[in-house]
Design a protein around this motif. Structure first.
Motif, PDB file in Angstrom:
ATOM      1  N   HIS A  88       0.854  -1.193   0.000  1.00 52.77           N
ATOM      2  CA  HIS A  88       0.000   0.000   0.000  1.00 52.77           C
ATOM      3  C   HIS A  88       0.895   1.250   0.000  1.00 52.77           C
ATOM      4  N   GLY A  89       0.962   1.921  -1.143  1.00 56.04           N
ATOM      5  CA  GLY A  89       1.820   3.099  -1.253  1.00 56.04           C
ATOM      6  C   GLY A  89       1.459   4.192  -0.273  1.00 56.04           C
ATOM      7  N   ASN A  90       0.155   4.387  -0.027  1.00 58.26           N
ATOM      8  CA  ASN A  90      -0.257   5.439   0.900  1.00 58.26           C
ATOM      9  C   ASN A  90       0.240   5.145   2.315  1.00 58.26           C
TER      10      ASN A  90
ATOM     11  N   GLU B  26      -6.622  15.250   1.222  1.00 59.86           N
ATOM     12  CA  GLU B  26      -5.298  15.338   0.602  1.00 59.86           C
ATOM     13  C   GLU B  26      -4.988  16.770   0.171  1.00 59.86           C
TER      14      GLU B  26
ATOM     15  N   TYR C 157       1.423  13.469  -3.716  1.00 56.01           N
ATOM     16  CA  TYR C 157       1.447  12.082  -4.201  1.00 56.01           C
ATOM     17  C   TYR C 157       0.062  11.446  -4.106  1.00 56.01           C
ATOM     18  N   LEU C 158      -0.636  11.684  -2.987  1.00 64.09           N
ATOM     19  CA  LEU C 158      -1.971  11.111  -2.814  1.00 64.09           C
ATOM     20  C   LEU C 158      -2.982  11.705  -3.791  1.00 64.09           C
TER      21      LEU C 158
ATOM     22  N   LYS D 229      -2.359  12.554  -6.784  1.00 64.13           N
ATOM     23  CA  LYS D 229      -2.115  11.936  -8.099  1.00 64.13           C
ATOM     24  C   LYS D 229      -2.564  10.483  -8.135  1.00 64.13           C
ATOM     25  N   HIS D 230      -2.569   9.821  -6.954  1.00 70.48           N
ATOM     26  CA  HIS D 230      -2.927   8.397  -6.907  1.00 70.48           C
ATOM     27  C   HIS D 230      -4.267   8.253  -6.200  1.00 70.48           C
TER      28      HIS D 230
END
Length: 402
Positions: free
Chosen positions: A225-227, A293, A398-399, A401-402
């Motif tokens: 999980h990138g987040n 975000e 980043y969040l 964008k994702h």
């Protein structure tokens, strides 16, 4: 514009208002414990004739306790539930606070550090249990709003810490000052809270995420999980920034102006932490309309700008920038925490343990800033939180964008 969701009620109608209110009271207790450290920092510099770098060990042992205790706390919660984690934290917190009574007689800095380490271990259990628990007491879409509202009472604790510490510790008569009295009071209250929580039941809530066809054969790892991974880093740097700013606020103000440490503590309490609390309450409302975000990115940029002005050493203008920074900081911790565990499902409790471990950032920044203050000047040390806010800005972008 986001669709409105109910704050403490699930889609099937289950209402969690009572457990939400009970857990929210705990946020006040650890806010108080953290904020009074900023008064101790300056007090021990004067009372024990130690350097700024040496006094920064106060924050180092408390936040070091987070690093060492987070995984054991998470294991306690996984095995025995949220309530047991809360009770364990309250007992350790209470014992550590009451140790200040003999500590005042001994006046040994290492003994005070040991007492604070015990408190830090207790706070770790409380935060490991309470932060994720609040996020699941309702619909997942309102998790960021819910934790920001609960953390508003953490802000109230941040107001009371410098206020109580300033009144009892920074007195005009050294013979009347006492570091034991505020800790004796809070220690007693905390142990009474432990008794209360031992006699009530908190509903255990399982966090489940819908499983896709691709995931039925292989469970998704927490570290995929990138987040969560980026959130872990962002939380480390946020706590580093907040702790560093609070630790040297009194030093900065007394060096930039002619006011006393006692007055500076009251400024920190009423103005700085007052804005901090107001920001959390307002942020919880704003998140009903603006994606968290985007709001996080905005306040992180505000933190960068405020630190630039603080480093410039512009007297009252820089102090005003401090207060603006407290407003910007307000929503960062709960928002980063909630965004980091969003979508991790059954990994929520373990993810919470890792996130609480990242609070060790608060042990690092004061030491670096104390060294810079001793070798260069206090203002230059605030380049550390500036860098931290820059990293948080990248996380928020980043969040988006994702």
């Amino acid at each position: 514009m986001k669709p409105k969701t109910k704050l403490v009620q699930t889609a099937n109608g289950t209402n969690y208002l009572v457990p939400f209110v009970l857990i929210t009271t705990l946020f006040f207790l650890w806010g108080f414990a953290h904020s009074i450290l900023d008064v101790l920092n300056k007090h021990f510099q004067d009372a024990l004739s130690i350097s700024k770098t040496h006094s920064a060990l106060i924050q180092a042992v408390v936040y070091g306790g987070y690093f060492l205790m987070a995984m054991p706390a998470g294991e306690i919660i996984r095995r025995y539930g949220y309530r047991t984690g809360v009770i364990t934290g309250l007992i350790l917190y209470g014992i550590g606070a009451l140790l200040f009574i003999p500590g005042e007689q001994i006046m040994s800095f290492p003994f005070f550090l040991f007492s604070l380490f015990v408190i830090g271990c207790g706070l770790t259990c409380l935060e490991t249990a309470a932060n994720p628990y609040v996020t699941v007491l309702g619909e997942k879409e309102s998790a960021e709003r819910r934790i920001n509202l609960a953390q508003s009472f953490n802000g109230l604790g941040w107001i009371c810490g410098p206020l109580v510490g300033g009144l009892f510790i920074f007195t005009t008569n050294k013979e009347e000052s006492s570091v034991a009295i505020p800790y004796a009071i809070i220690g007693t209250l905390v142990l009474l809270a432990a008794i209360l929580f031992s006699r009530i039941r908190l509903p255990e809530i399982k966090t489940e995420e819908p499983v896709t066809a691709a995931q039925t054969a292989t469970k998704r790892s927490l570290w995929s999980h990138g987040n969560f991974v980026f959130g872990l880093i962002a939380l480390f740097f946020y706590v580093a920034a907040q702790t560093g700013i609070n630790s040297f606020f009194i030093n900065y103000v007394t060096e930039q102006t002619t006011i006393s440490a006692r007055e500076a503590a009251l400024w920190l309490s009423f103005v700085g932490m007052g804005l901090f609390m107001a920001g959390r309450m307002t942020g919880s409302w704003v998140m009903g309309f603006v994606r968290s975000e985007r709001l996080l990115a905005s306040v992180a940029i505000g933190g960068i700008l405020s630190m630039i002005i603080v480093i410039a050493g512009l007297g009252k203008i820089s102090i005003g920038a401090f207060f603006f920074c407290f407003l910007c900081e307000s929503i960062m911790f709960p928002t980063i925490f909630a965004l980091a565990i969003r979508g991790v499902g059954e990994h929520t409790k373990r993810a919470s343990s890792y996130l609480i471990m990242s609070i060790v950032g608060g042990a690092v920044a004061p030491l670096i800033m104390g060294y810079i203050a001793d070798t260069v000047n206090t203002a230059t040390g605030f380049i550390v939180p500036l860098i931290c806010f820059a990293i948080i800005t990248v996380f928020a972008l980043y969040l988006q964008k994702h």
